[in-house]
Design a protein around this motif. Structure first.
Motif, PDB file in Angstrom:
ATOM      1  N   SER A   1      12.091  -7.650   2.155  1.00  0.00           N
ATOM      2  CA  SER A   1      12.731  -7.886   1.013  1.00  0.00           C
ATOM      3  C   SER A   1      13.411  -6.659   1.168  1.00  0.00           C
ATOM      4  O   SER A   1      14.127  -5.751   0.128  1.00  0.00           O
ATOM      5  N   GLY A   2      13.274  -5.901   2.450  1.00  0.00           N
ATOM      6  CA  GLY A   2      13.635  -3.859   2.652  1.00  0.00           C
ATOM      7  C   GLY A   2      12.958  -3.261   1.519  1.00  0.00           C
ATOM      8  O   GLY A   2      13.463  -1.967   0.843  1.00  0.00           O
ATOM      9  N   GLU A   3      11.504  -3.927   1.121  1.00  0.00           N
ATOM     10  CA  GLU A   3      11.133  -2.856   0.337  1.00  0.00           C
ATOM     11  C   GLU A   3       9.246  -2.637   0.763  1.00  0.00           C
ATOM     12  O   GLU A   3       9.094  -3.757   2.099  1.00  0.00           O
ATOM     13  N   VAL A   4       7.874  -2.314   1.077  1.00  0.00           N
ATOM     14  CA  VAL A   4       6.730  -2.688   0.807  1.00  0.00           C
ATOM     15  C   VAL A   4       6.177  -2.685  -0.711  1.00  0.00           C
ATOM     16  O   VAL A   4       6.561  -2.842  -1.891  1.00  0.00           O
ATOM     17  N   LEU A   5       6.374  -3.850   0.083  1.00  0.00           N
ATOM     18  CA  LEU A   5       5.144  -5.034  -1.089  1.00  0.00           C
ATOM     19  C   LEU A   5       4.112  -4.958  -0.685  1.00  0.00           C
ATOM     20  O   LEU A   5       2.985  -4.672  -0.315  1.00  0.00           O
ATOM     21  N   PHE A   6       2.634  -4.442  -1.576  1.00  0.00           N
ATOM     22  CA  PHE A   6       1.503  -4.339  -2.004  1.00  0.00           C
ATOM     23  C   PHE A   6       0.934  -4.895  -1.991  1.00  0.00           C
ATOM     24  O   PHE A   6       0.651  -6.238  -3.218  1.00  0.00           O
ATOM     25  N   VAL A   7      -1.031  -6.103  -1.022  1.00  0.00           N
ATOM     26  CA  VAL A   7      -0.895  -7.231  -0.783  1.00  0.00           C
ATOM     27  C   VAL A   7      -2.057  -7.180  -1.472  1.00  0.00           C
ATOM     28  O   VAL A   7      -3.234  -8.055  -1.593  1.00  0.00           O
ATOM     29  N   GLU A   8      -3.278  -5.911  -1.170  1.00  0.00           N
ATOM     30  CA  GLU A   8      -4.235  -5.202  -1.136  1.00  0.00           C
ATOM     31  C   GLU A   8      -4.164  -3.770  -1.785  1.00  0.00           C
ATOM     32  O   GLU A   8      -3.729  -3.011  -1.539  1.00  0.00           O
ATOM     33  N   ARG A   9      -5.439  -3.771  -2.796  1.00  0.00           N
ATOM     34  CA  ARG A   9      -5.347  -2.599  -3.162  1.00  0.00           C
ATOM     35  C   ARG A   9      -7.366  -2.237  -3.204  1.00  0.00           C
ATOM     36  O   ARG A   9      -7.229  -3.290  -4.527  1.00  0.00           O
ATOM     37  N   LEU A  10      -7.893  -1.651  -3.359  1.00  0.00           N
ATOM     38  CA  LEU A  10      -9.262  -0.911  -4.151  1.00  0.00           C
ATOM     39  C   LEU A  10      -9.193   0.388  -4.685  1.00  0.00           C
ATOM     40  O   LEU A  10      -8.219   1.268  -3.897  1.00  0.00           O
ATOM     41  N   THR A  11     -10.059   0.551  -6.111  1.00  0.00           N
ATOM     42  CA  THR A  11      -9.682   2.163  -5.938  1.00  0.00           C
ATOM     43  C   THR A  11     -10.918   2.200  -6.886  1.00  0.00           C
ATOM     44  O   THR A  11     -11.985   1.365  -6.948  1.00  0.00           O
ATOM     45  N   ALA A  12     -11.366   2.988  -6.946  1.00  0.00           N
ATOM     46  CA  ALA A  12     -12.631   3.787  -8.049  1.00  0.00           C
ATOM     47  C   ALA A  12     -12.105   4.563  -9.039  1.00  0.00           C
ATOM     48  O   ALA A  12     -11.242   5.718  -9.147  1.00  0.00           O
ATOM     49  N   SER A  13     -13.367   4.232 -10.020  1.00  0.00           N
ATOM     50  CA  SER A  13     -12.795   5.292 -11.047  1.00  0.00           C
ATOM     51  C   SER A  13     -13.155   6.936 -10.974  1.00  0.00           C
ATOM     52  O   SER A  13     -13.801   7.318 -10.107  1.00  0.00           O
ATOM     53  N   GLY A  14     -12.183   7.684 -11.337  1.00  0.00           N
ATOM     54  CA  GLY A  14     -12.095   8.848 -10.373  1.00  0.00           C
ATOM     55  C   GLY A  14     -10.954   9.324  -9.416  1.00  0.00           C
ATOM     56  O   GLY A  14     -11.237  10.053  -8.815  1.00  0.00           O
ATOM     57  N   SER A  15      -9.934   8.424  -9.028  1.00  0.00           N
ATOM     58  CA  SER A  15      -9.332   8.407  -7.815  1.00  0.00           C
ATOM     59  C   SER A  15      -8.164   9.623  -8.284  1.00  0.00           C
ATOM     60  O   SER A  15      -8.185   8.948 -10.217  1.00  0.00           O
ATOM     61  N   VAL A  16      -7.848   9.848  -7.288  1.00  0.00           N
ATOM     62  CA  VAL A  16      -6.488  10.423  -8.159  1.00  0.00           C
ATOM     63  C   VAL A  16      -5.394   9.696  -8.135  1.00  0.00           C
ATOM     64  O   VAL A  16      -5.696   8.337  -8.319  1.00  0.00           O
TER      65      VAL A  16
END
Length: 246
Positions: free
Chosen positions: A110-125
């Protein structure tokens, strides 16, 4: 199908109730839900009761309203991005282990970026994206990759819309945005230092299935002199994922 006095269908009103929830508003009082959905309190209460009976909504011990587990079950069971996510996760995990910062996967919707997955960790920016969160195409690295490979019609609509800037580095001017999109297609990735947050650099690459761009895989790393070096492992991961999908 039953309609309200203003002609709005029950399904439309139910969708407005579901749309009232968000990353920062996962639990709502009945009155707040009605306000967000722009519905009378009596209508909200009736619809919440019906949707709760079907498991689409739930009530906690304080009678607050939240999304029901069955809603998640139905969405996951037939998710159009399930295969994409399942294929991408091992590559995202390997990349995340190497860089130690957020790795994410976005699709055009729909004219946007939809985030379907994400990995992160403590200390990430700092990273403003969330799973099931959205960003404008012009602002994020994933969005720019998707926009660079989108139809001419969509690109022209975004370029003509005078998009808003998050920071002084956001590409919000038509010619600068057009030049960057051409650069992304030429070099194979988007590099966005400080475009959404001054402390973060977004980098993203296209993910292809049978030659067609179906997603963008990205990193969010510190906005410093080392940021550019993360582009190489990301490009390699993107190529590997595209081969797996192909």
């Amino acid at each position: 199908m039953a309609r309200s006095p203003d002609g709005e269908s029950v399904i439309t009103r139910a969708v407005r109730i579901l749309d009232a929830f968000g990353p920062e508003s996962t639990v709502l009082s009945l009155s707040e839900l009605g306000r967000r959905a722009r519905l009378p309190l009596a209508t909200t209460a009736r619809l919440v009761k019906e949707m709760t009976r079907h498991g689409l909504l739930d009530r906690d011990e304080h009678r607050q309203v939240l999304i029901g587990t069955r809603m998640w079950e139905l969405a996951e069971r037939a998710s159009p991005v399930r295969d994409l996510r399942e294929t991408a996760l091992p590559y995202m995990g390997d990349l995340h282990a190497v860089v130690g910062h957020s790795t994410q996967l976005g699709v055009l919707d729909s004219g946007e970026v939809l985030f379907v997955e994400r990995l992160t960790a403590s200390g990430s920016v700092v990273n403003v994206t969330r799973i099931a969160g959205r960003l404008p195409l012009h602002a994020s690295s994933a969005g720019l990759v998707l926009l660079a490979h989108a139809s001419d019609g969509l690109r022209e609509r975004v370029l003509a819309a005078r998009p808003a800037a998050y920071t002084r580095h956001t590409l919000a001017e038509g010619q600068a945005l057009r030049t960057e999109l051409a650069g992304i297609r030429r070099r194979g990735f988007a590099f966005c230092p400080g475009h959404i947050h001054p402390d973060a650099t977004g980098i993203a690459v296209p993910v292809r299935r049978s030659g067609r761009v179906v997603a963008a895989m990205g990193l969010v790393v510190p906005n410093d002199d080392d940021a550019w070096t993360f582009s190489r492992p990301l490009v390699l991961a993107g190529l590997a994922l595209s081969r797996a999908l192909g």
